[in-house]
Structures are given as C-alpha cells and as structure tokens.
Design a protein around this motif. Structure first.
Motif, PDB file in Angstrom:
ATOM      1  N   ASN A   1       0.191 -26.910  11.845  1.00 14.05           N
ATOM      2  CA  ASN A   1      -0.264 -28.144  11.202  1.00 14.05           C
ATOM      3  C   ASN A   1       0.895 -29.054  10.776  1.00 14.05           C
TER       4      ASN A   1
ATOM      5  N   SER B   1      -0.853 -31.901   8.754  1.00 11.02           N
ATOM      6  CA  SER B   1      -2.306 -32.056   8.874  1.00 11.02           C
ATOM      7  C   SER B   1      -2.995 -31.074   7.955  1.00 11.02           C
ATOM      8  N   ILE B   2      -4.041 -31.532   7.318  1.00 10.81           N
ATOM      9  CA  ILE B   2      -4.811 -30.661   6.427  1.00 10.81           C
ATOM     10  C   ILE B   2      -6.253 -30.656   6.899  1.00 10.81           C
ATOM     11  N   ASP B   3      -6.794 -29.450   7.054  1.00 10.28           N
ATOM     12  CA  ASP B   3      -8.175 -29.293   7.475  1.00 10.28           C
ATOM     13  C   ASP B   3      -9.059 -29.421   6.225  1.00 10.28           C
ATOM     14  N   VAL B   4      -9.599 -30.602   6.004  1.00  6.87           N
ATOM     15  CA  VAL B   4     -10.386 -30.878   4.804  1.00  6.87           C
ATOM     16  C   VAL B   4     -11.689 -30.093   4.823  1.00  6.87           C
ATOM     17  N   ALA B   5     -12.271 -29.901   5.993  1.00 10.49           N
ATOM     18  CA  ALA B   5     -13.544 -29.175   6.091  1.00 10.49           C
ATOM     19  C   ALA B   5     -13.377 -27.693   5.765  1.00 10.49           C
ATOM     20  N   HIS B   6     -12.165 -27.184   5.912  1.00 10.26           N
ATOM     21  CA  HIS B   6     -11.926 -25.770   5.648  1.00 10.26           C
ATOM     22  C   HIS B   6     -11.910 -25.558   4.158  1.00 10.26           C
TER      23      HIS B   6
END
Length: 167
Positions: free
Chosen positions: A47, A162-167
């Motif tokens: 990420n 990058s950050i996986d907001v849905a996670h």
C-alpha cells in the motif's frame, strides 16, 4: 502557406517540442514491467508507493549525464554517491530501498540520511554534498525547495500510502 502557421496561438513546432519532452520524461516500459524489479519490490508494503522505477530511471539518467560531462571523454571508474533521505516514519524501509536501487543501477553507492534536519519535509542537501554525494533522493512530503536552488541534483518522491477504508 507556412508550414509552422500558428493555430490558436500554438505553432506546430511548439507542439512537437512538448510531445518530445513528454516522451523523454516517460519511464521506459521495460523498467515499469521488469519482473525482477517487481519481485525485488515485493518485500515493501503493497500500500506504499515509493516510485522505485521512477527513482531508478532518474538515477540512471543522472549517471549517464555525469559520465558525459567528463573532461576529454575519459571513462569514469569512480562510483557516484547518491544520498537517500527519509523521514522517521519511512526510515524502516530505507535499507530495503537502498538494496533495490543498488541492484538496478550501476557504478553508484547509496548513503542513507537518517537524521531529520528540522522537519521531515526539509532536505539536507548540504550534508549530502559534504558526504560527497552528487544526487539526493528525498522521500516523503516536502516543502518543495526549488531544485534549482539546491547545491546538488535533487529528486522528490512523494510516498503515497493507500488506505483500505472499507476494511
């Protein structure tokens, strides 16, 4: 009828120069799709975008330019030193990045600058020059000191996380 007639204030020559500059500034596909480079970069977090192909390409350009600038066209067997400056939050990846860059560039050594000068955005081109470096790569955010006012060639790499907001 002139061949370089202005169309809405832009001549054909101007457009041709701009297109040439864009092609010159494009990272070669062979480097972007190099399977060995992708494998070497796999140890870095997925990420984080450290722009390794761009860095390798710019270092190779710098080395080629340095070799051309020699007096009398004599071959330079002396290794160039490249400084890598990291803020504290990215310092843990510095040795891996240095190893990858060394593997994919020739005739250069890397010096890791691990001390933050004033803030993480401040470049330390004076220390890099004092260490004998001919180029510096600054990772992280920057206050964007114009590269024309640094005492050595400087490349800014804005590390995107990058950050996986849905996670």
């Amino acid at each position: 009828m002139e061949c370089c007639k202005d169309i809405e204030g832009v001549s054909e020559r101007t457009v041709s120069k701009q297109a040439s500059r864009i092609r010159r500034n494009r990272i070669p596909e062979s480097l972007m799709n190099d399977p060995l480079l992708k494998e070497a970069c796999a140890v870095l977090p997925g990420n984080y975008n450290f722009e390794i192909p761009k860095t390798i390409w710019k270092i190779r350009e710098h080395l080629a330019f340095s070799a051309e600038g020699l007096v009398g066209g004599q071959k330079n067997d002396k290794k160039e030193k490249i400084a890598l400056q990291f803020p504290e939050g990215l310092l843990m990846y510095s040795c891996v990045i240095s190893d990858v860059l060394k593997r994919f560039t020739e005739n250069c050594d890397f010096v890791i600058l691990g001390d933050v000068t004033y803030g993480a955005c401040c470049i330390d081109d004076l220390s890099a020059r004092a260490l004998g470096c001919s180029m510096m790569v600054h990772y992280g955010h920057s206050c964007l000191v114009p590269v024309s006012s640094t005492c050595l060639k400087c490349l800014y790499i804005f590390v995107e996380i990058s950050i996986d907001v849905a996670h």
